[in-house]
Design a protein around this motif. Structure first.
Motif, short mmCIF file in Angstrom:
data_model
loop_
_atom_site.label_atom_id
_atom_site.label_comp_id
_atom_site.label_asym_id
_atom_site.label_seq_id
_atom_site.Cartn_x
_atom_site.Cartn_y
_atom_site.Cartn_z
N PRO A 218 3.35 -18.97 -22.25
CA PRO A 218 3.48 -20.36 -22.68
C PRO A 218 4.77 -20.98 -22.15
O PRO A 218 5.81 -20.32 -22.09
N CYS A 219 4.68 -22.24 -21.75
CA CYS A 219 5.83 -22.90 -21.15
C CYS A 219 6.76 -23.46 -22.21
O CYS A 219 6.40 -23.66 -23.37
N SER A 220 7.99 -23.72 -21.80
CA SER A 220 8.97 -24.35 -22.69
C SER A 220 8.70 -25.85 -22.74
O SER A 220 7.93 -26.39 -21.93
N ALA A 226 8.41 -31.58 -17.63
CA ALA A 226 8.59 -31.64 -16.17
C ALA A 226 7.23 -31.71 -15.47
O ALA A 226 7.08 -32.40 -14.45
N MET A 227 6.25 -31.00 -16.00
CA MET A 227 4.90 -31.08 -15.42
C MET A 227 4.37 -32.51 -15.48
O MET A 227 3.85 -33.03 -14.49
N GLY A 260 0.20 -25.84 -19.20
CA GLY A 260 -0.13 -26.71 -18.09
C GLY A 260 -1.41 -27.49 -18.35
O GLY A 260 -1.53 -28.65 -17.96
N ARG A 261 -2.36 -26.86 -19.01
CA ARG A 261 -3.62 -27.55 -19.32
C ARG A 261 -3.38 -28.71 -20.28
O ARG A 261 -3.92 -29.81 -20.09
N VAL A 262 -2.58 -28.48 -21.31
CA VAL A 262 -2.28 -29.55 -22.27
C VAL A 262 -1.51 -30.68 -21.58
O VAL A 262 -1.75 -31.86 -21.85
N ALA A 263 -0.59 -30.32 -20.67
CA ALA A 263 0.16 -31.34 -19.93
C ALA A 263 -0.77 -32.21 -19.10
O ALA A 263 -0.64 -33.44 -19.07
#
Length: 279
Positions: A218-220, A226-227, A260-263
């Motif tokens: 999971p990303c921060s 940033a994405m 990334g998918r949610v972004a």
């Protein structure tokens, strides 16, 4: 009247499908493998994002890109397993890397195969063996259950059997599971099998046959934002930075996850509200 055996042979010839011929691989950069009947269907346009827009996976990105470039040049390369949390960009990375290497001038094709069709993989490999192009076989969301025999078919791709895996084929897979099967299933094998270590080893060792293990996590919040900023820049979406940040944080909070998918889902909503087409 003709001989009964001749009539039977003629009937069988009529109902049996003709030997499958390889398609014209120059018609597309990607194909999807289907069975019943066997066929490779060209993909008119691959659903992918630019490699530079994949934020937070820089190490995996460079590793897979290097491996794919080696393979495209005819140099030694490894099969790759991309594993980790859902929505973290595993399949997006495979497609983006393929697109990048293809744009560099290499005749590299992407062929997607479904997990349930792995039993037909030997027939697919026979089509690809000896072709002048080079091929990435791609299986998305790969995993196995306790009574699943498909993992034995996968060994034909990873090990190649007697013939060996074709020199012009490499296999990339994504999975939410590092060992391709649930942890509770592994523990169950240990507790119920007559020879627990061998029962577990047979299945767990499949993931060891991938030369590259690339982990995704999971990303921060900074990476998540940033994405979205990267997508806004790439697609020309103009929005106030504070407004975007507040809405993006609220969006991920309603989904209980950052990825990334949610972004991308938030950005799709944002672009629609701003009247910007993504085509």
């Amino acid at each position: 009247m003709s001989d009964p055996m001749e009539r039977i042979a003629a009937a069988l010839e009529r109902i049996s499908p003709p030997p499958l011929k390889a398609p014209d691989f120059a018609k597309a950069e990607a194909f999807v493998w289907h069975v019943e009947p066997d066929r490779l269907v060209p993909v008119a346009e691959v659903n992918r994002v630019e490699l530079a827009l994949l934020v937070g996976v820089e190490r995996s990105r460079e590793t897979l890109l290097t491996n794919t470039r080696q393979f495209a040049r005819g140099l030694p390369a490894n099969n790759a397993l991309l594993w980790g949390a859902r929505g973290t960009g595993k399949s997006s990375l495979v497609k983006a890397v393929h697109g990048t290497v293809s744009e560099e001038g290499h005749d590299l094709k992407l062929i997607e195969i479904q997990r349930e069709d792995l039993s037909s993989v030997s027939r697919l490999l026979n089509l690809l063996r000896g072709a002048p192009q080079r091929f990435i076989l791609f299986c998305d969301d790969l995993s196995f259950s306790h009574d699943d025999e498909h993992y034995k078919s996968l060994k034909a791709v990873l090990d190649g059997g007697v013939e060996g895996r074709p020199e012009n084929v490499v296999f990339y897979a994504t999975s939410n599971r590092r060992h391709l099967m649930p942890r509770d299933m592994i523990e169950n094998e240990r507790s119920t099998s007559i020879n627990p270590s061998e029962a577990v080893e047979e299945k767990v060792s499949l993931s060891d046959r991938f030369g590259l293990w690339l982990g995704f996590h999971p990303c921060s919040q900074d990476e998540y934002l940033a994405m979205i900023r990267g997508y806004c820049t790439a697609y020309g979406v103009t929005v106030d930075a504070e407004e975007m940040q507040a809405e993006a944080i609220e969006w991920q909070a309603t989904r209980g996850a950052r990825s990334g998918r949610v972004a991308w889902q938030f950005f799709t909503d944002l672009a629609g509200r701003k009247g910007v087409s993504l085509n």
